[in-house]
Motif scaffolding. Structure first.
Motif, PDB file in Angstrom:
ATOM      1  N   TYR A 211       6.618   6.452   5.850  1.00  0.00           N
ATOM      2  CA  TYR A 211       5.277   5.911   6.018  1.00  0.00           C
ATOM      3  C   TYR A 211       4.374   6.378   4.875  1.00  0.00           C
ATOM      4  N   LYS A 226      -1.907   3.024   8.036  1.00  0.00           N
ATOM      5  CA  LYS A 226      -0.508   3.456   8.077  1.00  0.00           C
ATOM      6  C   LYS A 226       0.373   2.259   7.773  1.00  0.00           C
ATOM      7  N   GLN A 227       1.333   2.428   6.863  1.00  0.00           N
ATOM      8  CA  GLN A 227       2.221   1.326   6.522  1.00  0.00           C
ATOM      9  C   GLN A 227       3.602   1.852   6.166  1.00  0.00           C
ATOM     10  N   VAL A 228       4.597   1.019   6.368  1.00  0.00           N
ATOM     11  CA  VAL A 228       5.991   1.370   6.082  1.00  0.00           C
ATOM     12  C   VAL A 228       6.305   0.982   4.642  1.00  0.00           C
ATOM     13  N   SER A 231      12.612   1.710   5.036  1.00  0.00           N
ATOM     14  CA  SER A 231      13.149   1.946   6.366  1.00  0.00           C
ATOM     15  C   SER A 231      14.607   1.530   6.419  1.00  0.00           C
TER      16      SER A 231
END
Length: 377
Positions: A211, A226-228, A231
């Motif tokens: 993140y 908040k961001q990915v 993954s």
């Protein structure tokens, strides 16, 4: 706007860094190109170097905003000394050099609610006319030493939860995760050791996520994004089984480096290893990361489990419940037909060698955002 009969341009040398960025102490060089078609009286020609951080967002019915000046340099290249300075028609090329301060600068960054930007500006001053200006953006990076003692020690964490309640309790699920260090460079891979013990009656699915956490601060309030950025998902862990991974790698994409030295804008990173549990809140371990720009360092990988609180203060995200996956997401169609769990796989290859999010960045975050609204003052 250009004045009649005058053309001003600013060229920054591009031979400083192969990546095109500058660091504290570097010399910014280039030249100003001035073309005039007739004799012109000039008061001065200057070059300026400026840097700002700005944040802004709407909170209810008012706007929260702050600005910080990070850099202000000026150099006069040509000036009149008591008498009129007259330049005849023709082309003039005036070189310049400006040295950045030795003190750390905040890295260039562009986010949803704020940015850090630097620019070089050429200014032509003439009597009785508005100053003629031309600007060029300058990319600044603050290199972070990922070999600091606080960033090279292994970190780990363990968490556990019971599934169900009272007489319907089916058994605990536990997750232990460790990484060899906290400081990494873009392009490096994070070797993750993890152990999942599933003593419940449900099928669970592991997932690893990096993140990016953007924090904007103004007028005593905060806005968090908040961001990915990377993954990978794993295979199903059946009931009454365990799975272990030793050193599987998750690669860091070319994201913006961590920004930790600004009081109005921060960029931080977390590694989350998540166990997705149908019908219950996910079980997850959060380990903070510090990401630098380039350079690689050699470290031995330590798979021992250590107490994370002794090495680094716990970083917690706002507690936002995540919807559990559907039964179809974690059970194959064949398993749904005969209701039989899959064969135990002791070493599933669930972490990818490359980034799951592979968009190229230019010191900018990925385009999609998920917003978090913490308790605001």
């Amino acid at each position: 706007m250009p004045q009649k009969g005058k053309s001003l341009d600013l060229i920054i040398d591009n031979n400083h860094q192969s990546d095109g960025y500058y660091c504290s102490g570097d010399v910014v060089s280039g030249h100003i190109s001035l073309k005039i078609s007739e004799a012109t009286t000039v008061k001065a020609i200057k070059v300026l170097l400026k840097g700002y951080a700005q944040v802004s967002w709407m909170h209810k019915w008012s706007r929260c905003s702050e600005e910080r000046k990070h850099l202000s340099l000026s150099k006069t290249l040509l000036a009149s000394t008591g008498q009129d300075l007259i330049l005849h028609s023709g082309m003039y090329v005036i070189p310049f050099e400006l040295q950045l301060p030795q003190s750390p600068l905040v890295s260039s960054f562009s986010g949803k609610h704020g940015h850090v930007f630097y620019m070089v500006q050429a200014v032509l001053k003439t009597p009785f006319h508005e100053n003629h200006r031309v600007c060029r953006e300058l990319c600044i990076l603050n290199p972070i030493d990922v070999n600091m003692p606080s960033l090279i020690s292994p970190v780990s964490q363990t968490c556990k939860k019971m599934i169900g309640s009272w007489i319907f309790t089916s058994g605990p699920i536990s997750l232990s995760v460790s990484i060899d260090r906290q400081g990494y460079c873009r392009g490096e891979s994070i070797p993750i050791c993890a152990l999942i013990e599933n003593l419940s009656s449900r099928l669970v699915v592991p997932k690893a996520v990096i993140y990016q956490i953007q924090t904007y601060m103004a007028k005593g309030k905060k806005k968090i994004i908040k961001q990915v950025v990377a993954s990978a998902s794993g295979n199903v862990v059946p009931s009454d089984c365990s799975s272990r991974w030793n050193g599987n790698a998750l690669k860091i994409p070319p994201v913006s480096p961590s920004i930790l030295n600004s009081d109005i804008l921060k960029v931080e990173y977390l590694l989350a290893v998540i166990v997705q549990i149908p019908g219950a809140k996910n079980l997850e371990v959060l380990l903070p990361l510090v990401i630098s720009t380039d350079g690689r360092s050699s470290h031995s990988f330590d798979t021992s489990i250590m107490d994370m609180s002794l090495l680094y203060p716990m970083f917690t995200l706002p507690d936002v419940a995540e919807a559990p996956p559907s039964y179809a997401e974690v059970v194959l169609e064949e398993q749904f037909e005969d209701h039989s769990p899959p064969a135990y796989q002791p070493q599933p290859d669930w972490l990818l060698d490359g980034p799951a999010y592979n968009q190229q960045f230019r010191l900018q975050p990925p385009p999609s955002y998920s917003e978090i609204y913490p308790n605001e003052h």
